[in-house]
Scaffold this motif. Structure first.
Motif, short mmCIF file in Angstrom:
data_model
loop_
_atom_site.label_atom_id
_atom_site.label_comp_id
_atom_site.label_asym_id
_atom_site.label_seq_id
_atom_site.Cartn_x
_atom_site.Cartn_y
_atom_site.Cartn_z
N TYR A 226 -28.93 -1.69 -4.01
CA TYR A 226 -27.71 -2.20 -3.37
C TYR A 226 -28.01 -3.41 -2.48
N ASN A 227 -29.22 -3.47 -1.91
CA ASN A 227 -29.60 -4.66 -1.13
C ASN A 227 -29.73 -5.88 -2.03
N ALA A 228 -30.19 -5.67 -3.28
CA ALA A 228 -30.27 -6.77 -4.24
C ALA A 228 -28.88 -7.30 -4.55
N ILE A 229 -27.92 -6.39 -4.70
CA ILE A 229 -26.52 -6.78 -4.93
C ILE A 229 -25.98 -7.55 -3.73
N ARG A 230 -26.22 -7.03 -2.54
CA ARG A 230 -25.72 -7.65 -1.32
C ARG A 230 -26.32 -9.04 -1.14
N ARG A 231 -27.62 -9.14 -1.37
CA ARG A 231 -28.31 -10.41 -1.15
C ARG A 231 -27.77 -11.49 -2.09
N ARG A 232 -27.52 -11.13 -3.35
CA ARG A 232 -27.05 -12.11 -4.32
C ARG A 232 -25.65 -12.64 -3.92
N ILE A 233 -24.74 -11.74 -3.52
CA ILE A 233 -23.39 -12.15 -3.13
C ILE A 233 -23.45 -12.97 -1.84
N LEU A 234 -24.26 -12.51 -0.88
CA LEU A 234 -24.35 -13.21 0.41
C LEU A 234 -24.93 -14.62 0.24
N LYS A 235 -25.86 -14.78 -0.69
CA LYS A 235 -26.44 -16.09 -0.94
C LYS A 235 -25.38 -17.07 -1.43
N VAL A 236 -24.50 -16.58 -2.29
CA VAL A 236 -23.41 -17.41 -2.79
C VAL A 236 -22.43 -17.74 -1.66
N MET A 237 -22.10 -16.73 -0.84
CA MET A 237 -21.17 -16.95 0.28
C MET A 237 -21.73 -17.98 1.27
N ARG A 238 -23.02 -17.87 1.55
CA ARG A 238 -23.64 -18.81 2.50
C ARG A 238 -23.60 -20.24 1.95
N GLU A 239 -23.83 -20.40 0.66
CA GLU A 239 -23.80 -21.74 0.06
C GLU A 239 -22.39 -22.31 0.07
N ILE A 240 -21.38 -21.45 -0.16
CA ILE A 240 -19.98 -21.91 -0.10
C ILE A 240 -19.64 -22.36 1.31
N HIS A 241 -20.12 -21.62 2.30
CA HIS A 241 -19.86 -21.98 3.70
C HIS A 241 -20.52 -23.32 4.03
N ARG A 242 -21.73 -23.53 3.53
CA ARG A 242 -22.42 -24.81 3.77
C ARG A 242 -21.68 -25.95 3.10
N ALA A 243 -21.10 -25.70 1.93
CA ALA A 243 -20.33 -26.73 1.24
C ALA A 243 -19.12 -27.16 2.06
N SER A 244 -18.48 -26.19 2.73
CA SER A 244 -17.28 -26.51 3.52
C SER A 244 -17.61 -27.37 4.73
N GLU A 245 -18.85 -27.29 5.22
CA GLU A 245 -19.25 -28.06 6.41
C GLU A 245 -20.01 -29.33 6.06
N SER A 246 -20.27 -29.54 4.78
CA SER A 246 -21.07 -30.68 4.35
C SER A 246 -20.20 -31.86 3.97
N GLU A 247 -20.74 -33.08 4.16
CA GLU A 247 -20.05 -34.29 3.71
C GLU A 247 -20.24 -34.49 2.21
N SER A 248 -21.21 -33.77 1.63
CA SER A 248 -21.46 -33.85 0.17
C SER A 248 -21.41 -32.45 -0.43
N PRO A 249 -20.20 -31.87 -0.54
CA PRO A 249 -20.09 -30.49 -1.04
C PRO A 249 -20.58 -30.31 -2.47
N LEU A 250 -20.57 -31.39 -3.28
CA LEU A 250 -20.99 -31.26 -4.68
C LEU A 250 -22.44 -30.84 -4.80
N ARG A 251 -23.26 -31.23 -3.83
CA ARG A 251 -24.67 -30.84 -3.86
C ARG A 251 -24.80 -29.32 -3.77
N HIS A 252 -23.95 -28.70 -2.98
CA HIS A 252 -23.97 -27.25 -2.84
C HIS A 252 -23.33 -26.56 -4.05
N ILE A 253 -22.34 -27.23 -4.65
CA ILE A 253 -21.73 -26.67 -5.86
C ILE A 253 -22.75 -26.60 -6.98
#
Length: 587
Positions: free
Chosen positions: A482-509
């Motif tokens: 279940y930690n493997a499941i959580r880590r995979r989803i959280l990694k995606v969520m963190r990258e989406i959050h970084r995209a929202s704060e970045s001037e170059s969101p495509l790099r995170h996409i």
């Protein structure tokens, strides 16, 4: 002088005809070039000099500083313009409004338009009958242009002839010969006149007419022009009353900029009048202080010089002005309601397609980053504050404790009402605004992303219940899965959050796209991991059943989150189109 009630109505009718012609001309120009102008406004104002040039160009083209200022308020309200950029555009709009004064001075007083005005209406009428919308708008523009000068001609004919009634001059002399007090009086008259007619161009036309008829001297007319620069700010401030604090700041900045310019102009009022007089004698061979026929052009020169000098002097103080209005209009922080309500979906943003789409995007992003982020993070028993710190996810998971949360209740109170408002707003946007095919596509992609977010949040409830259950089971193997499941989803969520704060969101996409393949590894049934765990006796049949279902749900959640981010930041069909363009270029 015999000037009765009927003459007053004729004068008002002439003014109405003038204003109507200006409105028709301005509306037609906005239809012809407005969409392109708004696109330019949203993309080329990062530099203050470009912002001034943009404001000047838009106002000169659409012939309405009020329309430009209202556009700026709407764009600032939607977040398409920063406060500093908005101030630069407003400065440019002030210079652009002088073009209207020159048109009136030249075509209204130096050139007689009466002979060609009606033929122009005929040409415009014929063009308006064309089936192509483009030609129709050109027809309306020509009609508006002609009607404007027909109205001006009626104004000239309906204003009482002061030369035939010299007694009025002695009456006006009482108000024009009080020194600097007269300057302040006529400044106030100019401000009130602009406020009443709701058009600085119309107020300028009336001022030009009064000087041409000899009613008031050049220096008093110049004072009225200064007053008109104050009165014209009222329109933007009235529009900002129903807007957010950013738009209110832009409107206040317009007022401060024009007030500061007027105060500076008053300090050098008489020297500046003398300079314009010298300039007119050298170029026109006539003094506006002596000959009323020279005043219209002289007044246009004064109006232009005032706005250009004012902009040059205050352009270096844009940040200071922004700081002052930020202090005057503090950020609005509304208390959190029991049921979340939309923040960006205002009626003022529906004025233009660009602001409407930006409001829709911002509200969707807020829904994802606030309620969606909280539902998913808490559903995985992680506090979003820990996730935002940038600590390694393994450590975040080690620190985390089970978080009991009712995701269904969170959906009802924080997501459902906002999602419904987004759907309603998108419907209004598409029905009230003339959207291009690309803009319709963007709206559609935003709505698809929102629908996917709602489905993703609803999937979290069962996953959350099992995470809370098995984290406290003491079984290391099931906890690790279940930690493997959580880590995979959280990694995606963190990258989406970084995209929202970045001037170059495509790099995170692009980084998110790499997670799409890795998401397949979550399916324990497809990988055979669940069978191995059962054979080794590390988990029970009940655990295996839950793990099979939850790993499949987790894989779908990861795919959905990546699709949501891609749709919001870079729609897939546009991505495909660009890839095809590159292939064609390479060939």
């Amino acid at each position: 002088m015999n000037y009765g009630f009927g003459d007053v109505l004729t004068l008002l009718g002439a003014l109405g005809l003038f204003l109507y012609g200006m409105r028709v001309m301005s509306d037609a120009l906005i239809e012809l070039a407005g969409d392109r102008m708004r696109s330019i406004l949203a993309t080329t104002t990062s530099n203050r000099f470009l912002a001034v040039l943009t404001g000047f160009s838009i106002t000169a083209i659409i012939q309405s500083s009020s329309a430009t200022t209202l556009m700026v308020v709407s764009f600032t309200n939607a977040g398409l313009l920063t406060l500093v950029e908005a101030i630069g555009v407003i400065m440019g709009a002030n210079i652009g409004t002088t073009v209207t004064a020159w048109l009136i001075s030249i075509f209204g007083f130096k050139i007689s338009m009466s002979a060609i005005a009606l033929p122009l209406v005929g040409i415009g009428f014929l063009l308006s009958l064309r089936s192509e919308k483009h030609w129709q708008q050109w027809g309306y523009f020509i009609i508006g242009f002609a009607v404007l000068f027909i109205g001006l001609q009626f104004l000239k004919d309906s204003v009482p002839d002061i030369r035939s009634n010299p007694e009025i001059l002695s009456f006006l002399a009482n108000y024009t010969s009080m020194g600097f007090l007269s300057v302040l009086l006529f400044l106030a008259i100019g401000a009130v006149l602009t406020l009443v007619v709701q058009s600085s161009s119309a107020a300028m036309a009336l001022t030009l007419l009064m000087t041409w008829q000899g009613w008031i001297p050049f220096d008093m007319a110049a004072a009225m022009v200064l007053g008109q620069n104050v009165g014209t700010t009222i329109t933007a401030n009235l529009a900002a009353l129903i807007a957010n604090y950013q738009a209110k700041r832009a409107a206040r900045a317009h007022l401060i900029f024009n007030l500061a310019g007027v105060l500076l102009a008053l300090l050098v009022f008489y020297p500046s009048i003398h300079l314009v007089d010298v300039f007119m004698q050298r170029t026109e061979g006539a003094s506006p202080l002596v000959q009323s026929a020279a005043v219209p052009v002289a007044l246009s020169v004064y109006h232009t010089a005032f706005n250009i000098v004012n902009t040059l002097l205050l352009l270096g103080f844009v940040e200071k002005i922004a700081a002052i209005v930020s202090w005057m209009v503090p950020e609005e922080k509304a208390p959190e309601p029991a049921i979340d309500q939309p923040v960006f979906l205002s009626n003022i943003s529906l004025e233009y397609p660009q602001t409407g789409i930006k409001a829709l995007f911002d509200e969707s992003l807020r829904l994802l980053q606030n309620a969606g982020y909280k539902a998913i993070a808490h559903g995985l028993s992680v506090h979003r504050e820990d996730l935002d710190k940038g600590v390694r996810l393994r450590q975040v998971l080690e620190w985390s404790e089970p978080i009991p949360v009712n995701i269904d209740e969170l959906y009802q109170t924080r997501i459902k009402s906002v999602y419904g408002a987004i759907l309603e707003y998108a419907t209004r946007l598409q029905s009230e605004c003339d959207l291009s095919e690309e803009e319709v596509e963007i709206v559609r992609n935003i709505l698809i992303a929102d629908r996917m977010l709602v489905r993703t949040v609803k999937r979290m409830q069962s996953l959350h219940d099992n995470i809370v259950l098995f984290m406290s089971s003491g079984n290391e193997s099931i906890i690790e899965e279940y930690n493997a499941i959580r880590r995979r989803i959280l990694k995606v969520m963190r990258e989406i959050h970084r995209a929202s704060e970045s001037e170059s969101p495509l790099r995170h996409i692009r980084k998110l796209e790499k997670q799409r393949e890795k998401a397949k590894e979550l399916d324990v049934l497809a990988s055979g991991r669940v069978n191995q765990l059962l054979l080794e006796g590390k988990i029970t049949q009940v655990m295996a059943t839950s793990l099979i279902n939850d790993s499949d749900q987790a894989s779908k959640i990861v795919h959905s989150l990546i699709d949501i981010a891609t749709l919001l930041y870079f729609p897939r069909d546009r991505l495909v189109a660009r890839l095809e363009e590159k292939r064609e270029d390479a060939a």
